[in-house]
Design a protein around this motif. Structure first.
Motif, PDB file in Angstrom:
ATOM      1  N   LEU A   1       0.836  -1.213   0.000  1.00  0.00           N
ATOM      2  CA  LEU A   1       0.000   0.000   0.000  1.00  0.00           C
ATOM      3  C   LEU A   1       0.868   1.260   0.000  1.00  0.00           C
ATOM      4  N   GLN A   2       1.974   1.216   0.776  1.00  0.00           N
ATOM      5  CA  GLN A   2       2.816   2.409   0.910  1.00  0.00           C
ATOM      6  C   GLN A   2       3.649   2.689  -0.334  1.00  0.00           C
ATOM      7  N   THR A   3       3.901   1.655  -1.130  1.00  0.00           N
ATOM      8  CA  THR A   3       4.777   1.864  -2.287  1.00  0.00           C
ATOM      9  C   THR A   3       3.997   1.713  -3.605  1.00  0.00           C
ATOM     10  N   CYS A   4       3.773   0.465  -4.036  1.00  0.00           N
ATOM     11  CA  CYS A   4       3.153   0.212  -5.347  1.00  0.00           C
ATOM     12  C   CYS A   4       1.781   0.874  -5.487  1.00  0.00           C
ATOM     13  N   VAL A   5       0.924   0.758  -4.444  1.00  0.00           N
ATOM     14  CA  VAL A   5      -0.427   1.302  -4.566  1.00  0.00           C
ATOM     15  C   VAL A   5      -0.372   2.825  -4.629  1.00  0.00           C
ATOM     16  N   ALA A   6       0.449   3.407  -3.764  1.00  0.00           N
ATOM     17  CA  ALA A   6       0.606   4.868  -3.782  1.00  0.00           C
ATOM     18  C   ALA A   6       1.059   5.334  -5.168  1.00  0.00           C
ATOM     19  N   ASP A   7       2.070   4.652  -5.736  1.00  0.00           N
ATOM     20  CA  ASP A   7       2.572   5.014  -7.078  1.00  0.00           C
ATOM     21  C   ASP A   7       1.467   4.878  -8.124  1.00  0.00           C
ATOM     22  N   ALA A   8       0.753   3.744  -8.079  1.00  0.00           N
ATOM     23  CA  ALA A   8      -0.270   3.462  -9.090  1.00  0.00           C
ATOM     24  C   ALA A   8      -1.344   4.551  -9.097  1.00  0.00           C
ATOM     25  N   PHE A   9      -1.796   4.946  -7.898  1.00  0.00           N
ATOM     26  CA  PHE A   9      -2.848   5.968  -7.847  1.00  0.00           C
ATOM     27  C   PHE A   9      -2.317   7.319  -8.340  1.00  0.00           C
ATOM     28  N   ARG A  10      -1.097   7.637  -7.945  1.00  0.00           N
ATOM     29  CA  ARG A  10      -0.519   8.918  -8.369  1.00  0.00           C
ATOM     30  C   ARG A  10      -0.348   8.976  -9.875  1.00  0.00           C
ATOM     31  N   GLU A  11      -0.015   7.806 -10.461  1.00  0.00           N
ATOM     32  CA  GLU A  11       0.252   7.779 -11.906  1.00  0.00           C
ATOM     33  C   GLU A  11      -0.991   7.414 -12.724  1.00  0.00           C
ATOM     34  N   GLY A  12      -2.152   7.403 -12.062  1.00  0.00           N
ATOM     35  CA  GLY A  12      -3.397   7.161 -12.798  1.00  0.00           C
ATOM     36  C   GLY A  12      -3.584   5.714 -13.244  1.00  0.00           C
ATOM     37  N   ARG A  13      -2.822   4.769 -12.641  1.00  0.00           N
ATOM     38  CA  ARG A  13      -3.011   3.350 -12.984  1.00  0.00           C
ATOM     39  C   ARG A  13      -3.760   2.642 -11.848  1.00  0.00           C
ATOM     40  N   SER A  14      -4.866   3.184 -11.438  1.00  0.00           N
ATOM     41  CA  SER A  14      -5.517   2.648 -10.243  1.00  0.00           C
ATOM     42  C   SER A  14      -6.387   1.416 -10.531  1.00  0.00           C
ATOM     43  N   GLY A  15      -6.881   1.270 -11.753  1.00  0.00           N
ATOM     44  CA  GLY A  15      -7.800   0.174 -12.081  1.00  0.00           C
ATOM     45  C   GLY A  15      -7.262  -1.198 -11.705  1.00  0.00           C
ATOM     46  N   GLU A  16      -6.090  -1.518 -12.211  1.00  0.00           N
ATOM     47  CA  GLU A  16      -5.475  -2.828 -11.950  1.00  0.00           C
ATOM     48  C   GLU A  16      -5.202  -3.028 -10.449  1.00  0.00           C
ATOM     49  N   THR A  17      -4.743  -1.954  -9.797  1.00  0.00           N
ATOM     50  CA  THR A  17      -4.411  -2.005  -8.367  1.00  0.00           C
ATOM     51  C   THR A  17      -5.641  -2.290  -7.506  1.00  0.00           C
ATOM     52  N   VAL A  18      -6.758  -1.633  -7.858  1.00  0.00           N
ATOM     53  CA  VAL A  18      -7.996  -1.863  -7.121  1.00  0.00           C
ATOM     54  C   VAL A  18      -8.420  -3.332  -7.278  1.00  0.00           C
ATOM     55  N   LYS A  19      -8.300  -3.843  -8.501  1.00  0.00           N
ATOM     56  CA  LYS A  19      -8.667  -5.236  -8.752  1.00  0.00           C
ATOM     57  C   LYS A  19      -7.798  -6.195  -7.938  1.00  0.00           C
ATOM     58  N   GLU A  20      -6.480  -5.900  -7.926  1.00  0.00           N
ATOM     59  CA  GLU A  20      -5.546  -6.745  -7.159  1.00  0.00           C
ATOM     60  C   GLU A  20      -5.865  -6.722  -5.664  1.00  0.00           C
ATOM     61  N   LEU A  21      -6.130  -5.529  -5.128  1.00  0.00           N
ATOM     62  CA  LEU A  21      -6.407  -5.426  -3.687  1.00  0.00           C
ATOM     63  C   LEU A  21      -7.705  -6.137  -3.322  1.00  0.00           C
ATOM     64  N   SER A  22      -8.726  -6.008  -4.177  1.00  0.00           N
ATOM     65  CA  SER A  22      -9.988  -6.707  -3.920  1.00  0.00           C
ATOM     66  C   SER A  22      -9.767  -8.212  -3.940  1.00  0.00           C
ATOM     67  N   GLU A  23      -8.984  -8.661  -4.906  1.00  0.00           N
ATOM     68  CA  GLU A  23      -8.702 -10.094  -5.035  1.00  0.00           C
ATOM     69  C   GLU A  23      -7.952 -10.612  -3.778  1.00  0.00           C
ATOM     70  N   ILE A  24      -6.959  -9.825  -3.329  1.00  0.00           N
ATOM     71  CA  ILE A  24      -6.199 -10.217  -2.130  1.00  0.00           C
ATOM     72  C   ILE A  24      -7.130 -10.307  -0.925  1.00  0.00           C
ATOM     73  N   PHE A  25      -7.987  -9.306  -0.774  1.00  0.00           N
ATOM     74  CA  PHE A  25      -8.921  -9.270   0.353  1.00  0.00           C
ATOM     75  C   PHE A  25      -9.843 -10.488   0.324  1.00  0.00           C
ATOM     76  N   ASN A  26     -10.374 -10.784  -0.866  1.00  0.00           N
ATOM     77  CA  ASN A  26     -11.292 -11.915  -0.970  1.00  0.00           C
ATOM     78  C   ASN A  26     -10.586 -13.255  -0.755  1.00  0.00           C
ATOM     79  N   THR A  27      -9.363 -13.390  -1.253  1.00  0.00           N
ATOM     80  CA  THR A  27      -8.599 -14.624  -1.020  1.00  0.00           C
ATOM     81  C   THR A  27      -8.303 -14.780   0.471  1.00  0.00           C
ATOM     82  N   ALA A  28      -7.973 -13.665   1.119  1.00  0.00           N
ATOM     83  CA  ALA A  28      -7.617 -13.698   2.538  1.00  0.00           C
ATOM     84  C   ALA A  28      -8.763 -14.214   3.404  1.00  0.00           C
ATOM     85  N   ARG A  29      -9.999 -13.995   2.959  1.00  0.00           N
ATOM     86  CA  ARG A  29     -11.142 -14.382   3.761  1.00  0.00           C
ATOM     87  C   ARG A  29     -11.547 -15.820   3.547  1.00  0.00           C
ATOM     88  N   ARG A  30     -11.127 -16.386   2.433  1.00  0.00           N
ATOM     89  CA  ARG A  30     -11.593 -17.738   2.114  1.00  0.00           C
ATOM     90  C   ARG A  30     -10.775 -18.799   2.805  1.00  0.00           C
TER      91      ARG A  30
END
Lengths: 88, 88, 88, 88
Positions: B59-88
């Motif tokens: 979150l502090q590095t890659c996600v921060a960079d992605a949002f700043r550089e306007g590449r948030s779509g893929e990052t949001v998908k990855e974070l949602s996927e991680i969250f959902n995997t973590a719960r299963r």
């Protein structure tokens, strides 16, 4: 532990140990953190399958014996504790 | 991965690898299955703490960079996927 | 919250409230405890799907804004906290 | 289900139903999504405590009876299934 459960658990633990070492190498090579995270979560799932095997074996042997021999109190406490730890 | 996170993750993975080997020995020595189960569940908790470190670093590095550089779509998908995997 | 996420979350929460009341009736009618347990666990899964929707919406709106506006510190802390709570 | 477990489970389910309705209102009032998420996760924890009560009651009554009466096969299968569902 029944011999077949023990053998299966050992095989899986060895594979898990190899998986952990592979993830160490990924971190050493500074691989993308999300790829590392996917692997550590995969190891957790593999360990949970080992838990499932251990619990099933426990129910079929120790728990069955405990109930038959009237020592159910401790066994119920242990199973509740395992269930609650598993959820946390 | 930031150097301090990487170092901390490596230290923990080595300790986890040692813990897995110790559990293999417990199974080899045919120890009580509930004691083995408690240890495999403890390893899962240790791995989850590694996940927490990895995610915070991400979150502090890659996600921060992605949002700043306007590449948030893929990052949001990855974070949602991680969250959902973590719960299963 | 985006209007479509909000609407979807509300629909699901209403369905979950109905499910909880149905389980209350099962307990009132003294149904088999394992059947009750299966239902309470199904409600948890339904709530986890709501969590997934809320998180995805949060990432697409609040988190995106926070990173763009340089307020990433608090957001990273919140996301880490959510992730850690979700695992416990 | 033992009367005291049943009463306790019912009290908790009623409180959980009230909690779900309160979260519906939060969503209706368009409250901050992270605050909503914290509440849905709190409801999950409350449901997990109900699961714990149900399981402990089940172990003390139905499981104990099943093992004493030699009907352990189905019970072991059910407990393994509950444990595996609880982890997913």
């Amino acid at each position: 532990m029944k011999p077949d459960v023990r053998k299966e658990v050992l095989t899986r633990l060895r594979s898990i140990a190899g998986h952990v070492r592979a993830v160490e190498r990924m971190v050493d090579e500074d691989r993308y953190c999300v790829d590392v995270l996917r692997q550590t979560m995969a190891i957790e799932k593999a360990l949970e399958r080992v838990d499932g095997l251990l619990l099933e074996g426990h129910l079929q042997t120790c728990v069955a014996d405990a109930f038959r021999e009237g020592r159910s109190g401790e066994t119920v406490k242990e199973l509740s504790e395992i269930f609650n730890t598993a959820r946390r």
